[in-house]
Design a protein around this motif. Structure first.
Motif, mmCIF file in Angstrom:
data_model
loop_
_atom_site.group_PDB
_atom_site.id
_atom_site.type_symbol
_atom_site.label_atom_id
_atom_site.label_comp_id
_atom_site.label_asym_id
_atom_site.label_seq_id
_atom_site.Cartn_x
_atom_site.Cartn_y
_atom_site.Cartn_z
ATOM 1 N N ASP A 76 -5.376 0.699 0.449
ATOM 2 C CA ASP A 76 -5.128 -0.737 0.359
ATOM 3 C C ASP A 76 -5.902 -1.366 -0.795
ATOM 4 O O ASP A 76 -5.376 -2.212 -1.528
ATOM 5 C CB ASP A 76 -5.500 -1.417 1.680
ATOM 6 C CG ASP A 76 -4.607 -0.989 2.833
ATOM 7 O OD1 ASP A 76 -3.609 -0.271 2.589
ATOM 8 O OD2 ASP A 76 -4.908 -1.374 3.984
ATOM 9 N N LEU B 200 -0.026 -6.384 2.215
ATOM 10 C CA LEU B 200 -1.337 -7.017 2.228
ATOM 11 C C LEU B 200 -1.274 -8.392 1.580
ATOM 12 O O LEU B 200 -0.802 -8.539 0.446
ATOM 13 C CB LEU B 200 -2.350 -6.145 1.472
ATOM 14 C CG LEU B 200 -2.442 -4.698 1.947
ATOM 15 C CD1 LEU B 200 -3.158 -3.847 0.911
ATOM 16 C CD2 LEU B 200 -3.150 -4.615 3.291
ATOM 17 N N TYR C 129 -8.398 -10.535 -0.367
ATOM 18 C CA TYR C 129 -7.234 -10.058 0.384
ATOM 19 C C TYR C 129 -7.601 -9.834 1.843
ATOM 20 O O TYR C 129 -8.768 -9.625 2.196
ATOM 21 C CB TYR C 129 -6.667 -8.779 -0.228
ATOM 22 C CG TYR C 129 -7.500 -7.519 -0.054
ATOM 23 C CD1 TYR C 129 -7.180 -6.568 0.920
ATOM 24 C CD2 TYR C 129 -8.605 -7.267 -0.870
ATOM 25 C CE1 TYR C 129 -7.927 -5.410 1.078
ATOM 26 C CE2 TYR C 129 -9.351 -6.105 -0.731
ATOM 27 C CZ TYR C 129 -9.017 -5.182 0.245
ATOM 28 O OH TYR C 129 -9.763 -4.031 0.399
ATOM 29 N N GLN D 233 -7.512 -7.493 4.984
ATOM 30 C CA GLN D 233 -7.333 -6.096 5.372
ATOM 31 C C GLN D 233 -6.132 -5.986 6.325
ATOM 32 O O GLN D 233 -5.790 -6.933 7.031
ATOM 33 C CB GLN D 233 -8.590 -5.591 6.098
ATOM 34 C CG GLN D 233 -9.874 -5.686 5.281
ATOM 35 C CD GLN D 233 -10.161 -4.445 4.454
ATOM 36 O OE1 GLN D 233 -9.257 -3.652 4.159
ATOM 37 N NE2 GLN D 233 -11.409 -4.280 4.053
ATOM 38 N N ARG D 234 -5.498 -4.832 6.355
ATOM 39 C CA ARG D 234 -4.304 -4.676 7.194
ATOM 40 C C ARG D 234 -4.593 -5.049 8.643
ATOM 41 O O ARG D 234 -5.606 -4.645 9.234
ATOM 42 C CB ARG D 234 -3.730 -3.264 7.093
ATOM 43 C CG ARG D 234 -4.653 -2.142 7.501
ATOM 44 C CD ARG D 234 -3.920 -0.798 7.483
ATOM 45 N NE ARG D 234 -3.498 -0.404 6.141
ATOM 46 C CZ ARG D 234 -2.596 0.556 5.908
ATOM 47 N NH1 ARG D 234 -2.039 1.224 6.918
ATOM 48 N NH2 ARG D 234 -2.263 0.864 4.655
ATOM 49 N N SER E 45 -2.228 -10.429 6.816
ATOM 50 C CA SER E 45 -1.664 -9.096 6.566
ATOM 51 C C SER E 45 -1.166 -8.520 7.890
ATOM 52 O O SER E 45 -1.928 -8.428 8.852
ATOM 53 C CB SER E 45 -2.717 -8.157 5.961
ATOM 54 O OG SER E 45 -3.075 -8.566 4.656
ATOM 55 N N SER F 53 0.821 -1.201 0.000
ATOM 56 C CA SER F 53 0.000 0.000 0.000
ATOM 57 C C SER F 53 0.861 1.259 0.000
ATOM 58 O O SER F 53 2.099 1.205 0.080
ATOM 59 C CB SER F 53 -0.931 -0.014 1.214
ATOM 60 O OG SER F 53 -1.946 0.953 1.086
#
Length: 335
Positions: A95, A31, A73, A75-76, A81, A25
């Motif tokens: 992101d 990520l 994906y 998320q942070r 991640s 990001s």
């Protein structure tokens, strides 16, 4: 009765991805991204919600990957991640843009589906060039753009300052969730799922939510507490379908109806009777079907008639069952 619940079977897990990669990001946050399905197939991007992970989309990945390229994906701070101190709607948008850039060719279109905080991610990114380049249409599941704490019905008391203050304490709690016990399952079911949810769905949800690190859960709860993405809704100019459960206590149907009214191009509002907040897990066929419909209508590569994109029929099912539970005071966290 108080012992930890057995581990779930692998049947509820998503399939192994065709490949996985790391998207970076704007601020350097890394990520975890999974890509499922055949190369060259119509693309679908899945963004999960608060305290969840790519595993939350297992049913959609299994069904769609046969003839779609499915990109999911974490998320942070969620799933695989790594945590990052920057937690904000700007970070969510950054992101998503990073994931789209890392997985799609220039100008390639995808249907983007977001659940809860994932839907808020879509709203936050609505005005971004990277999002507009790649988003053909979106599905907003069980989500809202503002007043999340004020509208929540987690606590079965009259709306007002007291309910808002108590709800804020519950959702923003720093307490660890602990092991997945029968009591934990009952609390999670009350707070996040419909009253008729199957035991295996409740257990699968609990294991995903309990795996979220406590600090990550708390940090993102603060973002959701002050959320205001109403302007993002107005900037979301691609075709958008809205879906919600009538028994959702975290983002009640009032949010879905407000989104449908404010979106520039709403192509349907669906309310699922008896379903709670975890719509992709509670009603997997309906959610997967909505994603397929959006792909068929809005990604030209499928060779459909472009006139289908003008279909704006609204599918609304209303259920007045507002089941409550005496365990309300013991709610831990939602998702």
């Amino acid at each position: 009765m108080s012992g930890a619940v057995r581990a779930p079977s692998a049947a509820g897990a998503p399939p192994a991805p065709a490949r996985h990669l790391t998207a970076v990001s704007t601020d350097g946050a890394r990520l975890h991204v999974e890509v499922h399905g055949p190369e060259g197939a119509p693309a679908v991007v899945l963004a999960h919600g608060w305290t969840c992970s790519t595993a939350f989309w297992a049913a959609q990945i299994r069904e769609l990957a046969a003839d779609h390229r499915v990109i999911a994906y974490d998320q942070r701070g969620h799933g695989r991640s790594p945590a990052n101190p920057a937690c904000s709607t700007r970070a969510l948008a950054d992101d998503l843009e990073a994931v789209l850039a890392a997985t799609l060719a220039p100008g390639e279109k995808a249907v983007v589906a977001g659940h809860s905080m994932g839907g808020m991610t879509v709203m936050a990114a609505a005005g971004r060039p990277g999002f507009r380049e790649h988003a053909a249409a979106v599905l907003l599941c069980s989500t809202g753009s503002s007043r999340l704490v004020d509208e929540s019905t987690l606590l079965p008391i009259r709306a007002g300052r007291l309910r808002t203050r108590l709800t804020r304490r519950v959702l923003g709690s720093r307490a660890p969730l602990g092991p997945v016990t029968p009591l934990a399952l009952r609390i999670l079911k009350y707070g996040t799922l419909g009253p008729g949810s199957a035991a295996h769905v409740v257990e699968a949800c609990a294991r995903i939510v309990h795996a979220c690190p406590r600090r990550v859960r708390h940090a993102w709860s603060q973002v959701l507490d002050t959320l205001d993405l109403d302007d993002g809704v107005r900037q979301l100019r691609v075709p958008a379908a809205v879906l919600a459960g009538t028994c959702d206590r975290l983002t009640p149907p009032v949010h879905a109806r407000a989104l449908a009214a404010a979106l520039p191009d709403c192509v349907g509002l669906t309310e699922l009777p008896g379903i709670g907040h975890m719509t992709p897990m509670e009603a997997p066929e309906q959610v997967t079907g909505k994603i397929r419909d959006l792909v068929t209508a809005h990604i030209p590569a499928l060779g459909h008639d472009d006139d289908t994109a003008d279909d704006t029929d609204t599918d609304i099912d209303i259920d007045t069952d507002t089941d409550t539970d005496n365990d309300a005071a013991r709610i831990g966290e939602g998702a």
